[in-house]
Design a protein around this motif. Structure first.
Motif, PDB file in Angstrom:
ATOM      1  N   TYR A 131     161.085  64.222 -30.150  1.00 17.43           N
ATOM      2  CA  TYR A 131     159.757  63.866 -30.660  1.00 17.43           C
ATOM      3  C   TYR A 131     159.089  65.098 -31.251  1.00 17.43           C
ATOM      4  CZ  TYR A 131     159.878  59.560 -27.779  1.00 17.43           C
ATOM      5  OH  TYR A 131     160.198  58.352 -27.205  1.00 17.43           O
ATOM      6  N   ASP A 132     158.393  64.937 -32.353  1.00 19.71           N
ATOM      7  CA  ASP A 132     157.564  66.016 -32.892  1.00 19.71           C
ATOM      8  C   ASP A 132     156.129  65.765 -32.449  1.00 19.71           C
ATOM      9  OD1 ASP A 132     156.523  68.143 -34.252  1.00 19.71           O
ATOM     10  OD2 ASP A 132     156.556  67.188 -36.219  1.00 19.71           O
ATOM     11  N   LEU A 133     155.871  65.997 -31.175  1.00 22.62           N
ATOM     12  CA  LEU A 133     154.568  65.689 -30.592  1.00 22.62           C
ATOM     13  C   LEU A 133     154.066  66.858 -29.753  1.00 22.62           C
ATOM     14  CD1 LEU A 133     155.221  62.054 -29.279  1.00 22.62           C
ATOM     15  CD2 LEU A 133     153.919  62.682 -31.310  1.00 22.62           C
ATOM     16  N   GLN A 134     152.760  67.082 -29.777  1.00 21.69           N
ATOM     17  CA  GLN A 134     152.114  68.044 -28.899  1.00 21.69           C
ATOM     18  C   GLN A 134     150.966  67.361 -28.170  1.00 21.69           C
ATOM     19  OE1 GLN A 134     152.201  68.971 -32.489  1.00 21.69           O
ATOM     20  NE2 GLN A 134     154.336  69.426 -31.988  1.00 21.69           N
ATOM     21  N   LEU A 135     150.717  67.804 -26.940  1.00 20.25           N
ATOM     22  CA  LEU A 135     149.576  67.316 -26.176  1.00 20.25           C
ATOM     23  C   LEU A 135     148.486  68.378 -26.264  1.00 20.25           C
ATOM     24  CD1 LEU A 135     148.444  65.096 -24.302  1.00 20.25           C
ATOM     25  CD2 LEU A 135     149.291  66.446 -22.370  1.00 20.25           C
TER      26      LEU A 135
ATOM     27  N   ASN B   1     150.619  64.756 -33.859  1.00 13.86           N
ATOM     28  CA  ASN B   1     151.848  64.850 -34.644  1.00 13.86           C
ATOM     29  C   ASN B   1     151.507  65.587 -35.932  1.00 13.86           C
ATOM     30  OD1 ASN B   1     154.063  64.467 -36.304  1.00 13.86           O
ATOM     31  ND2 ASN B   1     154.499  62.445 -35.505  1.00 13.86           N
ATOM     32  N   GLY B   2     152.050  66.804 -36.071  1.00 16.29           N
ATOM     33  CA  GLY B   2     151.741  67.595 -37.263  1.00 16.29           C
ATOM     34  C   GLY B   2     150.285  67.972 -37.353  1.00 16.29           C
ATOM     35  N   GLY B   3     149.617  68.159 -36.212  1.00 14.89           N
ATOM     36  CA  GLY B   3     148.216  68.542 -36.198  1.00 14.89           C
ATOM     37  C   GLY B   3     147.244  67.394 -36.329  1.00 14.89           C
ATOM     38  N   GLN B   4     147.752  66.162 -36.449  1.00 12.35           N
ATOM     39  CA  GLN B   4     146.898  64.990 -36.587  1.00 12.35           C
ATOM     40  C   GLN B   4     147.058  64.088 -35.353  1.00 12.35           C
ATOM     41  OE1 GLN B   4     144.748  64.584 -39.168  1.00 12.35           O
ATOM     42  NE2 GLN B   4     145.467  66.617 -39.816  1.00 12.35           N
ATOM     43  N   PRO B   5     145.960  63.444 -34.925  1.00 13.91           N
ATOM     44  CA  PRO B   5     146.055  62.542 -33.759  1.00 13.91           C
ATOM     45  C   PRO B   5     147.100  61.461 -33.975  1.00 13.91           C
ATOM     46  CG  PRO B   5     143.761  62.945 -34.344  1.00 13.91           C
ATOM     47  CD  PRO B   5     144.585  63.539 -35.454  1.00 13.91           C
ATOM     48  N   LEU B   6     147.884  61.195 -32.941  1.00 11.20           N
ATOM     49  CA  LEU B   6     148.926  60.176 -33.016  1.00 11.20           C
ATOM     50  C   LEU B   6     148.306  58.787 -33.136  1.00 11.20           C
ATOM     51  CD1 LEU B   6     152.020  59.632 -32.760  1.00 11.20           C
ATOM     52  CD2 LEU B   6     151.594  59.268 -30.320  1.00 11.20           C
ATOM     53  N   GLN B   7     148.798  58.017 -34.093  1.00  6.47           N
ATOM     54  CA  GLN B   7     148.254  56.676 -34.319  1.00  6.47           C
ATOM     55  C   GLN B   7     149.056  55.578 -33.622  1.00  6.47           C
ATOM     56  OE1 GLN B   7     145.333  56.368 -35.887  1.00  6.47           O
ATOM     57  NE2 GLN B   7     145.339  58.603 -36.132  1.00  6.47           N
ATOM     58  N   ASP B   8     150.194  55.947 -33.044  1.00  8.80           N
ATOM     59  CA  ASP B   8     151.084  54.961 -32.434  1.00  8.80           C
ATOM     60  C   ASP B   8     150.547  54.565 -31.050  1.00  8.80           C
ATOM     61  OD1 ASP B   8     153.092  53.392 -31.487  1.00  8.80           O
ATOM     62  OD2 ASP B   8     154.699  54.838 -31.794  1.00  8.80           O
ATOM     63  N   LYS B   9     149.789  53.496 -30.968  1.00 11.22           N
ATOM     64  CA  LYS B   9     149.211  53.045 -29.700  1.00 11.22           C
ATOM     65  C   LYS B   9     150.296  52.574 -28.732  1.00 11.22           C
ATOM     66  CE  LYS B   9     145.082  53.562 -31.493  1.00 11.22           C
ATOM     67  NZ  LYS B   9     144.044  54.445 -31.048  1.00 11.22           N
TER      68      LYS B   9
ATOM     69  N   ASN C 217     144.397  56.698 -18.761  1.00  6.32           N
ATOM     70  CA  ASN C 217     144.969  56.451 -20.077  1.00  6.32           C
ATOM     71  C   ASN C 217     144.018  55.530 -20.832  1.00  6.32           C
ATOM     72  OD1 ASN C 217     146.416  55.539 -22.319  1.00  6.32           O
ATOM     73  ND2 ASN C 217     148.378  55.540 -21.239  1.00  6.32           N
ATOM     74  N   THR C 218     143.402  56.028 -21.905  1.00  5.04           N
ATOM     75  CA  THR C 218     142.428  55.246 -22.673  1.00  5.04           C
ATOM     76  C   THR C 218     143.080  54.410 -23.765  1.00  5.04           C
ATOM     77  OG1 THR C 218     142.037  57.004 -24.298  1.00  5.04           O
ATOM     78  CG2 THR C 218     140.710  57.053 -22.264  1.00  5.04           C
ATOM     79  N   GLY C 219     144.398  54.552 -23.939  1.00  2.00           N
ATOM     80  CA  GLY C 219     145.082  53.868 -25.031  1.00  2.00           C
ATOM     81  C   GLY C 219     145.204  54.723 -26.269  1.00  2.00           C
ATOM     82  N   SER C 220     144.429  55.790 -26.355  1.00  2.00           N
ATOM     83  CA  SER C 220     144.522  56.730 -27.478  1.00  2.00           C
ATOM     84  C   SER C 220     144.386  58.159 -26.982  1.00  2.00           C
ATOM     85  CB  SER C 220     143.434  56.435 -28.525  1.00  2.00           C
ATOM     86  OG  SER C 220     142.146  56.536 -27.950  1.00  2.00           O
ATOM     87  N   GLY C 221     144.510  58.349 -25.681  1.00  2.00           N
ATOM     88  CA  GLY C 221     144.390  59.676 -25.102  1.00  2.00           C
ATOM     89  C   GLY C 221     144.249  59.579 -23.592  1.00  2.00           C
ATOM     90  N   PHE C 222     143.873  60.690 -22.979  1.00  2.39           N
ATOM     91  CA  PHE C 222     143.761  60.760 -21.529  1.00  2.39           C
ATOM     92  C   PHE C 222     142.459  61.476 -21.163  1.00  2.39           C
ATOM     93  CE2 PHE C 222     148.120  61.234 -23.010  1.00  2.39           C
ATOM     94  CZ  PHE C 222     148.691  60.072 -22.494  1.00  2.39           C
TER      95      PHE C 222
END
Length: 597
Positions: free
Chosen positions: A334-338, A362-370, A397-402
């Motif tokens: 995965y190309d993901l950062q927390l 992902n790439g400095g932008q918030p992940l959109q994959d819910k 877990n808010t569904g778009s973050g923590f």
């Protein structure tokens, strides 16, 4: 005059920035701890003991197969790998090679297949050389690591007078360097004869933040290497059902859980060759040498790499020899950062509550994959820096973050790390430091007596302070200029050939891209740090103006440019298409290079 005005303007700007740093409330400044750069990619050096004792510990060279599988599991492009084969000296090595194609991986694996065996062993030699390779060729944006495969204690050549104390001192120096640079050393001990020094390898891994593995059989090595890869890349190994070969194809379901997966690595480990087929979630048969999937095979493993795979259930069909045990593992890239939101930078005290929030990017932008968030759990890991005690608490877990709240339990200093995890991977935020300790435990400070306000304003310290700031600012400007030159990048590539002056034979041309270097590099790095060509270390390359290159011989001397001898002690400029001949005195060889932009 224009240059003088520019210097004055820059100096004034820096003074203003320094004053703003001192005067602005700390709560408005960036929180360095929470904004640490998240690294993408891996720079790995694989270090292999190739002493003759390995003939007993690893007769079939399964360690070579394990290293090759590690390389196959790396992403298709971007990561860098170096290799060191050692006994009591460096036998063969390969400098950091950036993987840009399947051919680069084949290059590395062919190099591993060519490794021979020799007498004696000195672990410090292998680790020190791995650090040397990383120091000269690692990408600052990558996460570095060393993987050490060893089979026993040191065995010194008595004729050289090498002692255990000398080896220990060299190893301690390399470990200190690794600690300072945050480079973990993962150790794998082969204990086939029961004489392995387990404690030494475990201590080496512990000191550097790596992990230690011990095995009595080399057959475990591919599994261990996959676990090391997963640990360093913050992935979880997903076990798939094992298969016992029966001579026919047997089907295993491979679930790709979401569309954020960059790559899916399906490792198939068996003692005998297997045949593999694959269909995607729609039922379409997949070509295993295409843009969708790649198949790598070896005598002890097969690895199927799915490239940006479609979400859903894929069907893997394997055909093995009767009664052959086939183990199948799955690793996702995965190309993901927390990334955690910064907290206010201030002193806290017991009972204070701190709101925390983090999200995947992902790439400095918030992940959109819910869908990816749906199965994830997050935990706050709290370490009391004063007592060393560590505790965990769940986050929402808010569904778009923590999100969650940390209540300061005592007047101590704390390190907070948010960890989010699902079945196939996990991510951790950069540490967040909470200052609730120190003198007074973060409590309110006594107020200044009223009489103190009647004293005259201390102008002299302020004036001296401003003068000092100006000096610092001007020095800072020159320092920034020096750092900019030091970290300046390169363009183009160098074509390298080596001519043997005894036979007249020339090697195949090697194309060396220069984009990964910063500031300077030496010719020896382009030659994979071949010990026979060590004298090329004195030829240093630095970037020139207008996409040009400067080569300088630090020991003085001449080289040939376009057939003419030129003095290289003060630097020779290369433009697109220029060619050089560099004769070597010690190796009876000539290095031929051509610079292309």
């Amino acid at each position: 005059m224009l240059r003088t005005r520019k210097i004055r303007w820059l100096s004034g700007t820096l003074v203003l920035l320094v004053l703003l740093t001192l005067l602005l409330p700390s709560s408005l400044l960036p929180q360095a701890e929470a904004a640490q750069t998240q690294t993408n990619g891996i720079d790995a050096v694989l270090v292999a003991d190739v002493s003759n004792s390995m003939n007993t510990s690893d007769r079939d060279k399964i360690s070579n197969e394990a290293m090759k599988m590690f390389i196959d599991m790396l992403p298709a492009v971007g990561d860098k790998v170096g290799i060191v084969a050692y006994t009591d000296q460096v036998e063969r090595e390969k400098a950091m090679l950036e993987i840009q194609s399947d051919a680069d991986k084949s290059n590395l694996k062919d190099f591993i297949d060519q490794l021979g065996r020799g007498p004696y062993t000195d672990i410090s030699v292998g680790v020190a050389e791995a650090m040397n390779i990383l120091n000269h060729g690692a990408d600052p944006s990558h996460s570095p690591m060393i993987v050490l495969l060893a089979d026993g204690n040191n065995d010194f050549n008595k004729s050289k007078g090498r002692t255990q104390a000398q080896s220990d001192a060299d190893l301690a120096k390399a470990v200190k360097d690794a600690q300072a640079k945050g480079i973990p050393v993962y150790t794998i001990g082969l204990n086939a004869d029961g004489k392995l020094n387990k404690n030494a390898l475990a201590d080496l891994a512990k000191q550097t933040g790596g992990k230690s593995f011990i095995t009595d059989t080399p057959d475990d090595l591919p599994q261990i290497l996959s676990e090391i890869f997963a640990d360093h890349a913050k992935l979880n190994v997903v076990k798939l059902p094992s298969v016992t070969g029966n001579g026919s194809y047997q089907e295993v379901t491979v679930n790709v859980p979401n569309d954020s997966v960059l790559e899916a690595n399906i490792s198939i480990m068996s003692s005998k060759p297997v045949q593999v087929q694959l269909t995607d979630p729609s039922g379409k048969s997949i070509n295993l040498n295409s843009k969708e999937a790649k198949l790598s095979t070896s005598k002890s493993y097969s690895l199927v790499k799915l490239l940006k795979p479609q979400e859903g259930d894929w069907k893997l069909r394997v055909k093995g020899a009767p009664k052959d045990s086939i183990d199948i593992n799955l690793l996702f890239n995965y190309d993901l950062q927390l990334v955690a939101d910064p907290i206010k930078t201030k002193s806290y005290t017991k009972g204070d509550k701190i709101d925390l929030a983090a999200k995947l990017e992902n790439g400095g932008q918030p992940l959109q994959d819910k869908d990816l968030y749906a199965d994830m759990k997050a935990t706050l890991v709290v370490q009391d820096k004063d007592t060393g005690k560590t505790e965990q608490q769940p986050l929402k877990n808010t569904g778009s973050g923590f999100t969650g709240t940390f209540e300061v339990p005592d007047n101590h200093n704390y390190e907070l790390i948010i960890r989010a995890e699902e079945d196939s991977f996990y991510r951790e935020s950069a540490p967040i430091l909470v200052n609730a300790g120190g003198a007074g435990g973060g409590q309110a400070q006594p107020t200044t007596p009223a009489a103190a306000n009647d004293k005259p304003f201390p102008w002299m310290p302020v004036i001296l302070g401003v003068i000092a700031l100006i000096v610092v600012a001007v020095g800072g400007w020159f320092l920034m200029g020096w750092l900019k030159r030091k970290n300046r990048g390169f363009v183009g590539q160098i074509i390298v050939e080596i001519r043997d002056e005894n036979t007249g034979d020339k090697s195949y041309p090697q194309y060396k891209k220069l984009a990964s270097f910063r500031g300077k590099f030496h010719l020896h790095q382009l030659l994979q740090l071949d010990p026979e060509l060590k004298e090329t270390e004195k030829y240093i390359f630095t970037p020139g103006n207008g996409d040009r290159l400067i080569i300088r011989n630090t020991a003085g001397g001449t080289l040939e440019k376009s057939g003419r001898a030129v003095d290289a002690s003060s630097g020779v400029e290369l433009k697109n298409g220029d060619r050089l001949s560099i004769p070597l005195q010690q190796a009876d060889k000539t290095i031929l290079i051509e610079y292309l932009v």
